[in-house]
Each structure stands twice: as structure tokens, then as C-alpha cells.
Design a protein around this motif. Sequence first.
Motif, PDB file in Angstrom:
ATOM      1  N   ALA A  27       0.833  -1.205   0.000  1.00  0.00           N
ATOM      2  CA  ALA A  27       0.000   0.000   0.000  1.00  0.00           C
ATOM      3  C   ALA A  27       0.865   1.251   0.000  1.00  0.00           C
ATOM      4  O   ALA A  27       0.603   2.216  -0.736  1.00  0.00           O
ATOM      5  N   ARG A  28       1.910   1.241   0.797  1.00  0.00           N
ATOM      6  CA  ARG A  28       2.815   2.394   0.860  1.00  0.00           C
ATOM      7  C   ARG A  28       3.522   2.609  -0.474  1.00  0.00           C
ATOM      8  O   ARG A  28       3.668   3.744  -0.945  1.00  0.00           O
ATOM      9  N   LEU A  29       3.952   1.533  -1.104  1.00  0.00           N
ATOM     10  CA  LEU A  29       4.727   1.639  -2.333  1.00  0.00           C
ATOM     11  C   LEU A  29       3.880   2.018  -3.545  1.00  0.00           C
ATOM     12  O   LEU A  29       4.375   2.653  -4.476  1.00  0.00           O
ATOM     13  N   THR A  30       2.610   1.624  -3.539  1.00  0.00           N
ATOM     14  CA  THR A  30       1.748   1.889  -4.695  1.00  0.00           C
ATOM     15  C   THR A  30       0.838   3.094  -4.512  1.00  0.00           C
ATOM     16  O   THR A  30       0.275   3.605  -5.478  1.00  0.00           O
ATOM     17  N   GLU A  60       4.628 -10.484 -17.079  1.00  0.00           N
ATOM     18  CA  GLU A  60       3.180 -10.665 -17.211  1.00  0.00           C
ATOM     19  C   GLU A  60       2.483 -10.441 -15.870  1.00  0.00           C
ATOM     20  O   GLU A  60       1.413  -9.820 -15.809  1.00  0.00           O
ATOM     21  N   TYR A  61       3.065 -10.957 -14.800  1.00  0.00           N
ATOM     22  CA  TYR A  61       2.499 -10.765 -13.466  1.00  0.00           C
ATOM     23  C   TYR A  61       2.327  -9.273 -13.161  1.00  0.00           C
ATOM     24  O   TYR A  61       1.262  -8.828 -12.722  1.00  0.00           O
ATOM     25  N   LEU A  62       3.376  -8.502 -13.412  1.00  0.00           N
ATOM     26  CA  LEU A  62       3.326  -7.071 -13.097  1.00  0.00           C
ATOM     27  C   LEU A  62       2.376  -6.314 -14.026  1.00  0.00           C
ATOM     28  O   LEU A  62       1.736  -5.341 -13.606  1.00  0.00           O
ATOM     29  N   GLU A  63       2.270  -6.760 -15.264  1.00  0.00           N
ATOM     30  CA  GLU A  63       1.323  -6.133 -16.194  1.00  0.00           C
ATOM     31  C   GLU A  63      -0.118  -6.380 -15.747  1.00  0.00           C
ATOM     32  O   GLU A  63      -0.957  -5.470 -15.776  1.00  0.00           O
ATOM     33  N   VAL A  64      -0.406  -7.600 -15.326  1.00  0.00           N
ATOM     34  CA  VAL A  64      -1.755  -7.911 -14.856  1.00  0.00           C
ATOM     35  C   VAL A  64      -2.036  -7.158 -13.560  1.00  0.00           C
ATOM     36  O   VAL A  64      -3.142  -6.662 -13.343  1.00  0.00           O
ATOM     37  N   TRP A  65      -1.045  -7.067 -12.689  1.00  0.00           N
ATOM     38  CA  TRP A  65      -1.196  -6.285 -11.457  1.00  0.00           C
ATOM     39  C   TRP A  65      -1.641  -4.862 -11.776  1.00  0.00           C
ATOM     40  O   TRP A  65      -2.583  -4.348 -11.179  1.00  0.00           O
ATOM     41  N   GLN A  66      -0.961  -4.231 -12.722  1.00  0.00           N
ATOM     42  CA  GLN A  66      -1.303  -2.851 -13.076  1.00  0.00           C
ATOM     43  C   GLN A  66      -2.716  -2.762 -13.636  1.00  0.00           C
ATOM     44  O   GLN A  66      -3.488  -1.861 -13.287  1.00  0.00           O
ATOM     45  N   SER A  67      -3.075  -3.712 -14.495  1.00  0.00           N
ATOM     46  CA  SER A  67      -4.404  -3.707 -15.098  1.00  0.00           C
ATOM     47  C   SER A  67      -5.497  -3.906 -14.059  1.00  0.00           C
ATOM     48  O   SER A  67      -6.547  -3.247 -14.106  1.00  0.00           O
ATOM     49  N   VAL A  68      -5.252  -4.777 -13.113  1.00  0.00           N
ATOM     50  CA  VAL A  68      -6.270  -5.139 -12.126  1.00  0.00           C
ATOM     51  C   VAL A  68      -6.385  -4.111 -11.005  1.00  0.00           C
ATOM     52  O   VAL A  68      -7.493  -3.735 -10.604  1.00  0.00           O
ATOM     53  N   THR A  69      -5.247  -3.646 -10.497  1.00  0.00           N
ATOM     54  CA  THR A  69      -5.276  -2.752  -9.333  1.00  0.00           C
ATOM     55  C   THR A  69      -5.250  -1.277  -9.712  1.00  0.00           C
ATOM     56  O   THR A  69      -5.555  -0.422  -8.878  1.00  0.00           O
ATOM     57  N   GLY A  70      -4.853  -0.988 -10.952  1.00  0.00           N
ATOM     58  CA  GLY A  70      -4.729   0.406 -11.363  1.00  0.00           C
ATOM     59  C   GLY A  70      -3.515   1.086 -10.777  1.00  0.00           C
ATOM     60  O   GLY A  70      -3.426   2.322 -10.780  1.00  0.00           O
ATOM     61  N   THR A  71      -2.553   0.299 -10.285  1.00  0.00           N
ATOM     62  CA  THR A  71      -1.330   0.859  -9.711  1.00  0.00           C
ATOM     63  C   THR A  71      -0.122   0.259 -10.417  1.00  0.00           C
ATOM     64  O   THR A  71      -0.185  -0.844 -10.969  1.00  0.00           O
ATOM     65  N   THR A  72       0.982   0.977 -10.381  1.00  0.00           N
ATOM     66  CA  THR A  72       2.226   0.488 -10.970  1.00  0.00           C
ATOM     67  C   THR A  72       3.093  -0.123  -9.880  1.00  0.00           C
ATOM     68  O   THR A  72       3.271   0.475  -8.806  1.00  0.00           O
ATOM     69  N   LEU A  73       3.613  -1.314 -10.145  1.00  0.00           N
ATOM     70  CA  LEU A  73       4.476  -2.006  -9.191  1.00  0.00           C
ATOM     71  C   LEU A  73       5.689  -2.535  -9.948  1.00  0.00           C
ATOM     72  O   LEU A  73       5.543  -3.304 -10.893  1.00  0.00           O
ATOM     73  N   THR A  74       6.869  -2.094  -9.555  1.00  0.00           N
ATOM     74  CA  THR A  74       8.086  -2.611 -10.169  1.00  0.00           C
ATOM     75  C   THR A  74       8.511  -3.894  -9.466  1.00  0.00           C
ATOM     76  O   THR A  74       8.051  -4.202  -8.355  1.00  0.00           O
TER      77      THR A  74
END
Length: 211
Positions: A27-30, A60-74
Motif C-alpha cells: 500500500a505504501r509503495l503503490t 506478465e504478473y506485473l502487467e496484470v497487477w497494473q491492469s487489475v489494481t490500477g497501480t504500478t508495481l516494479t
Amino acid sequence: MAPDVYFFDCDKTLYAYDFRRRLPALARLTGASEYHLAKTWWENGHEAAANAGEYRSTEEYLEVWQSVTGTTLTLEQWQEARAAAMTPISGAIAALRRAATLGTVSLLSNNPIPFRDSLPVLAPDVADILKENDLTSAVLGAEKPQRRIYTRALGLFGVAPENAILFDDSAENVKGARDAGMHAFHFTQNDGEYDVAGLNAAIDEFAGRAR
């Protein structure tokens, strides 16, 4: 004759794991709320899908994360949050190192591809012992306690089930391994104390059995 194989779970077996530390870090990072991340990613089944191998790469994991949560995670942020939830169990890691002198050691953990790719960062001591034997459920396309994860892992090493043992904190996973014909030890803790003595005794019993 193929050498014995000692399979070790990671979370709550080699490393203590506390999701209650991971989610606040994410939560803090995103910049998103813990509720939003838990609801969109975990409750909607995306982490389970990743564990089962539906997302075949870290990218792919990080791309789906962004699509689903609306946040960017490196990947580095994913690693930071995951590491916040992990604490080494020194006695268990020492047992892994000792098992490596008796046969082949391998990870067998329900985790997604980013975990496998990040193992040298998250658990360098364990990665150094395991070398390339970093099996996760995402690689095998099944989760413990499903029978096929055990048979696939055994097949990769060319070892018969009676010549392999699983060390795991989950009684269900231990039963699954035994149902597949393997030896297994249920690694437990009581009041924060892990049964390292029992773990080492199980290693000795397995190593000393008649073949």
C-alpha cells in the motif's frame, strides 16, 4: 540410482512469513489502500492464478497487477514488500544445508514466478544452497496439495516417490505428499518456537532408511 531428494517448502518452513507486513508495504509503495489491493488482487483470485502458473513471467504478473489494481508495481518494489514479510528460520536453513550433503535439495513452494525470480534477493542464503533447484508451483502448473505437483517435481529429478521427502508447515500439503507415495514431515511451531529438532530427526530417519 538417483540420489534422494529433499524438498523444502519456503514460507513458514525456511522463512517465517507474515502477510500482515506485506500488504501495508504494498500500500505504501503503490499509494493504494490495503483494502483496495486485497480486494482487487487477492480476493479476486489473481495471486492464486499466479501461483498456479497462469502468469508465466514476472513481466506478465506485473502487467496484470497494473491492469487489475490500477497501480504500478516494479519488481524491486514487489521484492521490497515481500522481504518485509519474511524472517529467516536459522535452524531450518541449517537443516537444509545439512540435507544438501546427504542428497539433492530442492524448493517446492506455492508461489508465483516473481518469487522464483527473486529468490537470490529475498533469501540469498537459501538460494546459494539450492542452486538451480528453485521449484515453485507457478513453474509446475499446480499447487500443493494437488497430486500432480508432486509427480511433476519427482519427474524432473527422475526419482521414485519413496526416495523423496517433503518438509512443510501445512498438514494438508504433507498429506498430499504422502498420498503421492513420498515421505513427509510436518514442520510445526509452538509459542514461536519451531520444531527444528524434529526436522533434523526426520532428515536423519529418511537418510538412514533401508533402500
